[in-house]
Motif scaffolding. Structure first.
Motif, PDB file in Angstrom:
ATOM      1  N   HIS A  58       0.845  -1.211   0.000  1.00 42.64           N
ATOM      2  CA  HIS A  58       0.000   0.000   0.000  1.00 42.64           C
ATOM      3  C   HIS A  58       0.870   1.248   0.000  1.00 42.64           C
ATOM      4  CE1 HIS A  58      -4.069  -1.465   0.339  1.00 42.64           C
ATOM      5  NE2 HIS A  58      -3.863  -2.126   1.455  1.00 42.64           N
ATOM      6  N   CYS A 110      -7.565  -1.007   3.282  1.00 46.40           N
ATOM      7  CA  CYS A 110      -7.242  -2.423   3.408  1.00 46.40           C
ATOM      8  C   CYS A 110      -8.378  -3.221   4.031  1.00 46.40           C
ATOM      9  CB  CYS A 110      -5.998  -2.534   4.268  1.00 46.40           C
ATOM     10  SG  CYS A 110      -5.633  -4.164   4.795  1.00 46.40           S
ATOM     11  N   LEU A 111      -8.955  -2.668   5.096  1.00 47.65           N
ATOM     12  CA  LEU A 111     -10.029  -3.383   5.798  1.00 47.65           C
ATOM     13  C   LEU A 111     -11.364  -2.752   5.431  1.00 47.65           C
ATOM     14  CD1 LEU A 111      -8.305  -3.477   9.303  1.00 47.65           C
ATOM     15  CD2 LEU A 111      -8.302  -5.291   7.601  1.00 47.65           C
ATOM     16  N   CYS A 124      -3.059   1.898  11.520  1.00 53.55           N
ATOM     17  CA  CYS A 124      -2.553   1.869  10.142  1.00 53.55           C
ATOM     18  C   CYS A 124      -3.234   2.938   9.286  1.00 53.55           C
ATOM     19  CB  CYS A 124      -2.801   0.482   9.553  1.00 53.55           C
ATOM     20  SG  CYS A 124      -2.328   0.394   7.829  1.00 53.55           S
TER      21      CYS A 124
HETATM   22  S1  SF4 Z   1      -3.374  -5.643   7.367  1.00 56.75           S
HETATM   23 FE1  SF4 Z   1      -4.043  -3.765   6.367  1.00 56.75          FE
HETATM   24  S2  SF4 Z   1      -4.742  -2.439   8.035  1.00 56.75           S
HETATM   25 FE2  SF4 Z   1      -3.481  -4.050   8.924  1.00 56.75          FE
HETATM   26  S3  SF4 Z   1      -1.431  -3.139   9.037  1.00 56.75           S
HETATM   27 FE3  SF4 Z   1      -1.583  -4.306   7.134  1.00 56.75          FE
HETATM   28  S4  SF4 Z   1      -2.194  -2.803   5.610  1.00 56.75           S
HETATM   29 FE4  SF4 Z   1      -2.617  -1.910   7.590  1.00 56.75          FE
END
Ligand code: SF4
Length: 327
Positions: A51, A231-232, A225
């Motif tokens: 990301h 992402c979520l 984050c």
């Molecule tokens: S799983 Fe997704 S929300 Fe969790 S730290 Fe990684 S990128 Fe960030």
């Protein structure tokens, strides 16, 4: 005779200062394009790393409180240099020295910088200055202590990559609690460097193909984050149920009130336990008895496994994420 200052006058000045300060901080908060990983931001989440390059423009901006902390850290870096420079006569050189990490194909896969070097006995000793609150300052006394939190582990990776990339055996962390300094020797750890480098190379190839590793919710990483909504997203952005339950709302309110205390408890708990490491039995004043024992456990070092072998033992499990945000 000076004019009478009223309560309204004083309050209006206070309002002005708060609003202006916020404007000044807000003006500094921004996103910047990234074409390679950042050595000071090597996150433990693989997906975050992807990301950070492919979605730098969607990164959630930090708030003014955090910007104020960054500003204070930058100012403190200068203060430390002044204290050591003017008062001790040490010479800082190569401030903000940039460095690059390349992969086997010669591509720049990571960039970084360290705060500078101090000239000592004809050599330039790499220095990284980190300012922090009192609890963290007291907790960090050795390189091992840096393994206790994701943020401090990032500091370690940054320094290790610098030493590796510049072919140096050692450097110093200078920790500051905004009053005094603590010096911690960092020595090059080839094993750790190899691990980080091979991970960066693997992630770099994924980034080139636009592949995102699967999200693996880990509260200590995900809850802070800046890519969490991206992402979520499925978790966070579904149409919400409206629950009218006063008792539940009260509990959530109380939870918010207790959160800073829990964070403080965790920090103090770590600091206190670090103090009593290797001490089998002690009394503190007349109020506390501390009993310590050494225990051992056997675990598998998954980090040391080759990727293909580790993959054979990966297993998928489902879990529910409840991200609680105060409105
Ligand atoms: S799983 Fe997704 S929300 Fe969790 S730290 Fe990684 S990128 Fe960030």
């Amino acid at each position: 005779m000076s004019r009478l200052v009223t309560i309204d006058d004083a309050l209006s000045l206070a309002d002005h200062i708060v609003a202006k300060r916020k404007d000044v901080l807000n003006a500094k908060i921004n996103r910047y394009p990234k074409s390679a990983f950042t050595c000071s931001d090597i996150n433990e989440c693989d997906r975050y790393m992807i990301h950070s390059l492919l979605d730098w423009d969607k990164r959630e901006l930090h708030d003014t409180g955090l910007q104020a902390i960054f500003d204070a850290g930058n100012k403190e870096e200068e203060s430390v240099k002044n204290r050591l420079g003017y008062e001790l006569g040490l010479e800082f050189v190569e401030a903000q020295t940039p460095f690059e990490i390349k992969n086997r194909s010669g591509e720049t896969i990571a960039r970084g910088k360290i705060d500078g070097k101090i000239l000592w006995n004809g050599k330039a000793i790499p220095i990284e200055i980190k300012s922090m609150n009192e609890n963290s300052f007291n907790m960090l006394n050795s390189l091992e202590d840096f393994n206790k939190k994701p943020l401090y582990r990032k500091y370690l990776r940054q320094m290790q990559l610098y030493l590796y990339g510049n072919n140096q055996e050692a450097g110093l962390f200078i920790l500051s609690n905004f009053r005094t300094e603590k010096l911690i020797l960092v020595t090059l750890d080839y094993g750790e460097c190899e691990y980080v480098l091979s991970r960066l190379e693997r992630l770099w190839e994924m980034k080139k193909k636009g592949i995102y590793p699967e999200a693996n919710y880990q509260p200590h990483l995900c809850d802070r984050c800046p890519f969490a909504s991206l992402c979520l997203g499925d978790v966070i952005n579904k149409p919400a149920d409206l629950i009218n339950n006063e008792l539940l709302e009260e509990k959530l309110q109380r939870r918010e009130e207790l959160k800073p205390l829990k964070d403080e408890y965790d920090e103090i708990d770590e600091e206190v336990k670090a103090t009593f490491k290797s001490i089998p039995h002690a009394f503190v004043g007349t109020s506390f008895e501390i009993i310590g024992t050494e225990r051992s456990r056997t675990s598998v070092d998954a980090k040391a496994m080759p990727d293909d072998l580790r993959k054979q033992y990966e297993k998928k499990s489902t879990f529910w994420v409840s991200k609680i945000k105060k409105l």
